[in-house]
Design a protein around this motif. Structure first.
Motif, mmCIF file in Angstrom:
data_model
loop_
_atom_site.group_PDB
_atom_site.id
_atom_site.type_symbol
_atom_site.label_atom_id
_atom_site.label_comp_id
_atom_site.label_asym_id
_atom_site.label_seq_id
_atom_site.Cartn_x
_atom_site.Cartn_y
_atom_site.Cartn_z
ATOM 1 N N UNK A 108 0.858 -1.181 0.000
ATOM 2 C CA UNK A 108 0.000 0.000 0.000
ATOM 3 C C UNK A 108 0.896 1.233 0.000
ATOM 4 N N UNK A 109 0.453 2.282 -0.702
ATOM 5 C CA UNK A 109 1.259 3.494 -0.827
ATOM 6 C C UNK A 109 0.400 4.698 -0.478
ATOM 7 N N UNK A 110 0.921 5.547 0.412
ATOM 8 C CA UNK A 110 0.301 6.835 0.719
ATOM 9 C C UNK A 110 1.132 7.891 0.000
ATOM 10 N N UNK A 111 0.462 8.696 -0.852
ATOM 11 C CA UNK A 111 1.162 9.680 -1.660
ATOM 12 C C UNK A 111 0.749 11.081 -1.228
ATOM 13 N N UNK A 112 1.741 11.898 -0.908
ATOM 14 C CA UNK A 112 1.519 13.302 -0.572
ATOM 15 C C UNK A 112 1.980 14.130 -1.771
ATOM 16 N N UNK A 113 1.045 14.801 -2.430
ATOM 17 C CA UNK A 113 1.352 15.551 -3.648
ATOM 18 C C UNK A 113 1.453 17.052 -3.410
ATOM 19 N N UNK A 114 1.717 17.475 -2.215
ATOM 20 C CA UNK A 114 1.772 18.901 -1.908
ATOM 21 C C UNK A 114 2.997 19.584 -2.499
ATOM 22 N N UNK A 115 4.043 18.863 -2.796
ATOM 23 C CA UNK A 115 5.269 19.467 -3.318
ATOM 24 C C UNK A 115 5.350 19.421 -4.842
ATOM 25 N N UNK A 116 4.273 19.017 -5.483
ATOM 26 C CA UNK A 116 4.244 18.922 -6.941
ATOM 27 C C UNK A 116 3.221 19.932 -7.454
ATOM 28 N N UNK A 117 3.526 20.557 -8.603
ATOM 29 C CA UNK A 117 2.539 21.495 -9.146
ATOM 30 C C UNK A 117 1.307 20.730 -9.628
ATOM 31 N N UNK A 118 0.211 21.436 -9.807
ATOM 32 C CA UNK A 118 -1.103 20.834 -10.047
ATOM 33 C C UNK A 118 -1.119 19.954 -11.290
ATOM 34 N N UNK A 119 -0.516 20.394 -12.387
ATOM 35 C CA UNK A 119 -0.539 19.610 -13.636
ATOM 36 C C UNK A 119 0.196 18.276 -13.463
ATOM 37 N N UNK A 120 1.370 18.315 -12.858
ATOM 38 C CA UNK A 120 2.116 17.074 -12.652
ATOM 39 C C UNK A 120 1.408 16.170 -11.642
ATOM 40 N N UNK A 121 0.778 16.754 -10.633
ATOM 41 C CA UNK A 121 0.049 15.964 -9.643
ATOM 42 C C UNK A 121 -1.103 15.215 -10.306
ATOM 43 N N UNK A 122 -1.813 15.876 -11.212
ATOM 44 C CA UNK A 122 -2.912 15.207 -11.920
ATOM 45 C C UNK A 122 -2.389 14.077 -12.790
ATOM 46 N N UNK A 123 -1.264 14.295 -13.437
ATOM 47 C CA UNK A 123 -0.671 13.236 -14.262
ATOM 48 C C UNK A 123 -0.251 12.039 -13.402
ATOM 49 N N UNK A 124 0.314 12.318 -12.229
ATOM 50 C CA UNK A 124 0.726 11.236 -11.325
ATOM 51 C C UNK A 124 -0.493 10.435 -10.879
ATOM 52 N N UNK A 125 -1.565 11.126 -10.506
ATOM 53 C CA UNK A 125 -2.783 10.436 -10.066
ATOM 54 C C UNK A 125 -3.361 9.608 -11.210
ATOM 55 N N UNK A 126 -3.352 10.130 -12.425
ATOM 56 C CA UNK A 126 -3.854 9.369 -13.571
ATOM 57 C C UNK A 126 -3.015 8.118 -13.812
ATOM 58 N N UNK A 127 -1.705 8.271 -13.745
ATOM 59 C CA UNK A 127 -0.816 7.132 -13.953
ATOM 60 C C UNK A 127 -1.028 6.066 -12.882
ATOM 61 N N UNK A 128 -1.125 6.502 -11.627
ATOM 62 C CA UNK A 128 -1.304 5.549 -10.533
ATOM 63 C C UNK A 128 -2.698 4.922 -10.556
ATOM 64 N N UNK A 129 -3.679 5.652 -11.051
ATOM 65 C CA UNK A 129 -5.022 5.065 -11.199
ATOM 66 C C UNK A 129 -4.985 3.897 -12.169
#
Length: 143
Positions: free
Chosen positions: A77-98
């Motif tokens: 299980x992975x807990x991801x904190x995306x506060x240090x990433x800008x919004x566009x990259x954070x959305x891409x990370x969430x899409x990839x991990x989804x």
């Protein structure tokens, strides 16, 4: 029998014994014990599973998404904190991990404004976090 015959039998070596070689039967595999009514017996080997691990990640770029996905594929299980990433990259990370979570029949849940929990199929998560707590969060990126 006379005493003479008894002494003769006692002191002579008789090779009349038949030796029989018996091969050891292979040990049968023990089937796990099944709990039946009225019995409090549990097979301990079925209870000893490797402990699940939780990985905490705080990516700074999209390039770190593959490392996070590798943990999910390896059944952690992975807990991801995306506060240090800008919004566009954070959305891409969430899409990839989804997509990764979908591939392993897992689940992804939003824990906070910029925090997600990704779990493979071997991890059960119970309970939910209400939307009112996320709305009250000061740091909402608009996801």
């Amino acid at each position: 029998m006379s005493i003479k015959e008894k002494l003769k039998n006692y002191f002579t070596v008789d090779d009349e014994y038949e030796y029989e070689y018996v091969e050891d039967a292979p040990e049968e595999e023990h089937e796990p014990m099944v709990k039946q009514k009225g019995q409090n017996v549990v097979n301990l080997t079925s209870m000893q599973q490797p402990s699940s691990k939780v990985v905490l990640c705080e990516p700074r770029t999209y390039n770190e998404a593959q490392e996070i996905a590798d943990n999910i594929v390896n059944r952690r299980a992975v807990v991801i904190n995306l506060q240090r990433v800008d919004t566009q990259q954070a959305k891409r990370i969430v899409d990839f991990l989804s997509g990764t979570v979908y591939a392993v029949n897992g689940d992804i849940q939003k824990l906070g404004a910029a925090t997600f929990l990704c779990t493979p199929d071997n991890v059960d998560v119970s309970g939910t976090i209400t939307d009112t707590l996320m709305e009250a969060d000061d740091y909402n990126k608009g996801w």
